[in-house]
Design a protein around this motif. Structure first.
Motif, PDB file in Angstrom:
ATOM      1  N   MET A   1      62.129  59.806  65.505  1.00 48.74           N
ATOM      2  CA  MET A   1      60.989  59.825  66.427  1.00 48.74           C
ATOM      3  C   MET A   1      61.414  59.634  67.687  1.00 48.74           C
ATOM      4  N   SER A   2      62.698  59.038  67.932  1.00 44.51           N
ATOM      5  CA  SER A   2      63.229  58.867  69.295  1.00 44.51           C
ATOM      6  C   SER A   2      63.518  60.484  69.821  1.00 44.51           C
ATOM      7  N   GLU A   3      64.100  61.202  69.004  1.00 40.41           N
ATOM      8  CA  GLU A   3      64.422  62.441  69.443  1.00 40.41           C
ATOM      9  C   GLU A   3      63.285  63.591  69.663  1.00 40.41           C
ATOM     10  N   ALA A   4      61.978  63.293  68.932  1.00 39.26           N
ATOM     11  CA  ALA A   4      60.653  63.783  69.245  1.00 39.26           C
ATOM     12  C   ALA A   4      60.445  63.177  70.622  1.00 39.26           C
ATOM     13  N   GLN A   5      60.357  62.189  70.915  1.00 33.30           N
ATOM     14  CA  GLN A   5      59.675  61.501  72.198  1.00 33.30           C
ATOM     15  C   GLN A   5      60.609  62.137  73.316  1.00 33.30           C
ATOM     16  N   GLY A   6      61.967  62.273  73.103  1.00 40.78           N
ATOM     17  CA  GLY A   6      62.922  62.912  74.197  1.00 40.78           C
ATOM     18  C   GLY A   6      62.543  64.443  74.409  1.00 40.78           C
ATOM     19  N   ARG A   7      61.969  65.049  73.291  1.00 41.56           N
ATOM     20  CA  ARG A   7      61.588  66.493  73.608  1.00 41.56           C
ATOM     21  C   ARG A   7      60.293  66.497  74.188  1.00 41.56           C
ATOM     22  N   THR A 267      63.053  62.716  55.918  1.00 38.49           N
ATOM     23  CA  THR A 267      62.379  63.848  54.802  1.00 38.49           C
ATOM     24  C   THR A 267      61.133  63.566  54.229  1.00 38.49           C
ATOM     25  N   ILE A 268      60.915  62.097  54.163  1.00 38.27           N
ATOM     26  CA  ILE A 268      59.573  61.986  53.584  1.00 38.27           C
ATOM     27  C   ILE A 268      58.484  62.502  54.798  1.00 38.27           C
ATOM     28  N   ALA A 269      58.615  62.180  55.760  1.00 39.28           N
ATOM     29  CA  ALA A 269      57.769  62.659  57.030  1.00 39.28           C
ATOM     30  C   ALA A 269      57.628  64.273  57.072  1.00 39.28           C
ATOM     31  N   GLU A 270      58.736  64.804  56.856  1.00 37.73           N
ATOM     32  CA  GLU A 270      58.551  66.432  56.730  1.00 37.73           C
ATOM     33  C   GLU A 270      57.831  66.857  55.552  1.00 37.73           C
ATOM     34  N   ARG A 271      57.892  66.102  54.626  1.00 39.17           N
ATOM     35  CA  ARG A 271      57.235  66.586  53.139  1.00 39.17           C
ATOM     36  C   ARG A 271      55.637  66.359  53.320  1.00 39.17           C
ATOM     37  N   VAL A 272      55.320  65.138  54.189  1.00 43.15           N
ATOM     38  CA  VAL A 272      53.807  64.768  54.577  1.00 43.15           C
ATOM     39  C   VAL A 272      53.505  65.797  55.525  1.00 43.15           C
ATOM     40  N   GLU A 273      53.987  66.330  56.552  1.00 46.16           N
ATOM     41  CA  GLU A 273      53.632  67.435  57.453  1.00 46.16           C
ATOM     42  C   GLU A 273      53.551  68.669  56.649  1.00 46.16           C
ATOM     43  N   ARG A 274      54.511  68.772  55.589  1.00 47.78           N
ATOM     44  CA  ARG A 274      54.375  70.149  55.078  1.00 47.78           C
ATOM     45  C   ARG A 274      53.039  70.231  53.860  1.00 47.78           C
ATOM     46  N   VAL A 275      52.504  69.066  53.180  1.00 47.57           N
ATOM     47  CA  VAL A 275      51.582  69.083  52.344  1.00 47.57           C
ATOM     48  C   VAL A 275      50.155  69.092  53.344  1.00 47.57           C
ATOM     49  N   ILE A 276      50.268  68.490  54.492  1.00 48.71           N
ATOM     50  CA  ILE A 276      49.323  68.694  55.130  1.00 48.71           C
ATOM     51  C   ILE A 276      48.760  70.156  55.605  1.00 48.71           C
ATOM     52  N   ARG A 277      49.821  70.859  56.087  1.00 48.26           N
ATOM     53  CA  ARG A 277      49.824  72.273  56.556  1.00 48.26           C
ATOM     54  C   ARG A 277      49.217  73.021  55.222  1.00 48.26           C
ATOM     55  N   GLU A 278      49.858  72.874  53.970  1.00 49.84           N
ATOM     56  CA  GLU A 278      49.693  73.691  52.908  1.00 49.84           C
ATOM     57  C   GLU A 278      47.866  73.361  52.514  1.00 49.84           C
ATOM     58  N   GLY A 281      45.866  73.972  56.677  1.00 54.04           N
ATOM     59  CA  GLY A 281      46.156  74.966  57.800  1.00 54.04           C
ATOM     60  C   GLY A 281      47.160  74.458  58.807  1.00 54.04           C
ATOM     61  N   PRO A 282      47.418  75.345  59.858  1.00 63.60           N
ATOM     62  CA  PRO A 282      48.365  74.823  61.063  1.00 63.60           C
ATOM     63  C   PRO A 282      47.643  73.424  61.271  1.00 63.60           C
ATOM     64  N   ALA A 283      48.667  72.668  61.512  1.00 65.71           N
ATOM     65  CA  ALA A 283      48.781  71.383  61.963  1.00 65.71           C
ATOM     66  C   ALA A 283      49.883  70.780  62.710  1.00 65.71           C
ATOM     67  N   ARG A 284      49.631  69.912  63.725  1.00 68.13           N
ATOM     68  CA  ARG A 284      50.614  69.238  64.314  1.00 68.13           C
ATOM     69  C   ARG A 284      50.532  67.508  64.361  1.00 68.13           C
ATOM     70  N   VAL A 285      51.729  67.164  63.597  1.00 62.28           N
ATOM     71  CA  VAL A 285      51.439  65.630  63.084  1.00 62.28           C
ATOM     72  C   VAL A 285      52.381  64.616  63.660  1.00 62.28           C
ATOM     73  N   VAL A 286      51.884  63.816  64.077  1.00 66.30           N
ATOM     74  CA  VAL A 286      52.660  62.620  64.465  1.00 66.30           C
ATOM     75  C   VAL A 286      52.648  61.546  63.528  1.00 66.30           C
ATOM     76  N   ILE A 287      53.619  60.742  63.051  1.00 64.70           N
ATOM     77  CA  ILE A 287      54.067  59.851  62.010  1.00 64.70           C
ATOM     78  C   ILE A 287      54.871  58.728  62.465  1.00 64.70           C
ATOM     79  N   TYR A 288      54.344  57.650  62.258  1.00 62.05           N
ATOM     80  CA  TYR A 288      55.084  56.513  62.496  1.00 62.05           C
ATOM     81  C   TYR A 288      55.257  55.769  61.167  1.00 62.05           C
ATOM     82  N   ILE A 289      56.830  55.091  61.231  1.00 59.53           N
ATOM     83  CA  ILE A 289      57.161  54.714  60.001  1.00 59.53           C
ATOM     84  C   ILE A 289      57.340  53.124  60.251  1.00 59.53           C
ATOM     85  N   ASP A 290      56.650  52.444  59.283  1.00 62.41           N
ATOM     86  CA  ASP A 290      56.546  50.961  59.422  1.00 62.41           C
ATOM     87  C   ASP A 290      57.202  50.306  58.254  1.00 62.41           C
TER      88      ASP A 290
END
Length: 296
Positions: A1-7, A267-278, A281-290
């Motif tokens: 998450m910190s890497e994404a925020q930095g980008r 890895t789980i966050a990447e899987r979630v993003e993948r199933v949403i896109r499948e 369609g095209p999607a940009r996803v922001v996920i926060y893990i608690d």
């Protein structure tokens, strides 16, 4: 998450620098167009105005990610109002430029004394050449940063700046022709630039339209059902979505993972993003893990 925020932070800084430079280029083009009475240069300035607005929308969109009080990845009423005002201004300017250019061509054919004289000289051509080189540098810098930061917003705006730079080359060549006595080139080029500006405006709004949409794109219940297909998730909440399904959807959510799965949260966050896109369609996803403790 910190890497994404930095980008995102780095992308925002690059976009702000590009916006400042693009506005400077726009000011120079408008000033020279006004001084020289060049219709083609004024019409080409509309492209730079559209580019500046597109960069501004991208800055606002990136800045709104994760900030309190803002809808996910969306623009507010102010930005939508600005978009409508821009379209109204472009429509008015394009129609007037077309009418004036047609009048100029008629005056050239009939040798009318009402013909506007384009006052161009070598020093002004040199200034325009420098402006064109600056535009190329801005676009090249954005393209490089887009690859480094993996930013679609930077890539999109860089491509539009490149198109603007190529059009500027055409206008510069036309002004050289006008300086040598081919006065008909300026109004003809102005008409071409007006048509190109309309196409450029459509492309920008076609790209930015999903982020301007404020209504819910996907029901939270439907998204939750899709997300629970991924193993390791015990609960998902605070689900928000904006955009247009099939074009571009912006999704934000909070997840609670099973304690044994915290080590593979990425890895789980990447899987979630993948199933949403499948599914949507095209999607940009922001996920926060608690953690379970945070939820409780």
């Amino acid at each position: 998450m910190s890497e994404a925020q930095g980008r995102r932070r780095a992308s925002r800084q690059v976009l702000l620098a590009s916006l400042w430079m693009t506005l400077l280029v726009l000011a120079v083009k408008v000033w020279i167009g006004w001084v020289t009475q060049s219709l083609s240069l004024v019409a080409e300035s509309l492209h730079t105005l559209i580019d500046s607005f597109s960069i501004l929308l991208s800055v606002i969109s990136i800045s709104s990610m994760g900030s309190s009080g803002r809808e996910v990845w969306g623009h507010g009423r102010l930005e939508a109002t600005m978009a409508l005002m821009l379209v109204a201004f472009l429509g008015f300017a394009c129609l007037n430029l077309l009418a004036i250019s047609a009048g100029q061509l008629e005056a050239i054919v009939s040798n009318s004394p009402e013909l506007l004289s384009v006052r161009i000289n070598p020093p002004l051509l040199q200034v325009l050449a420098v402006v064109m080189a600056i535009s190329f540098c801005i676009a090249s810098f954005e393209l490089y940063q887009a690859r480094v930061l993996e930013s679609t917003a930077l890539r999109f705006n860089a491509n539009h700046l490149l198109q603007d730079s190529w059009l500027m080359i055409l206008v510069l060549a036309g002004l050289v022709g006008v300086w040598r006595g081919y006065t008909w080139i300026d109004p003809v080029l102005a008409m071409v630039m007006v048509v190109a500006a309309a196409i450029s405006c459509w492309r920008v709004f076609n790209r930015q339209l999903p982020s301007l949409m404020r209504q819910i794109a996907i029901a939270p219940e439907a998204l939750a059902q899709t997300i629970h297909q991924v193993e390791g998730i015990t609960h998902c909440y605070a689900i928000q979505s904006r955009g247009i399904v099939g074009r571009q959807v912006f999704v934000e959510m909070r997840l609670i993972l099973h304690p044994e799965c915290m080590g593979i949260a990425r890895t789980i966050a990447e899987r979630v993003e993948r199933v949403i896109r499948e599914r949507y369609g095209p999607a940009r996803v922001v996920i926060y893990i608690d953690s379970n403790e945070q939820k409780g």
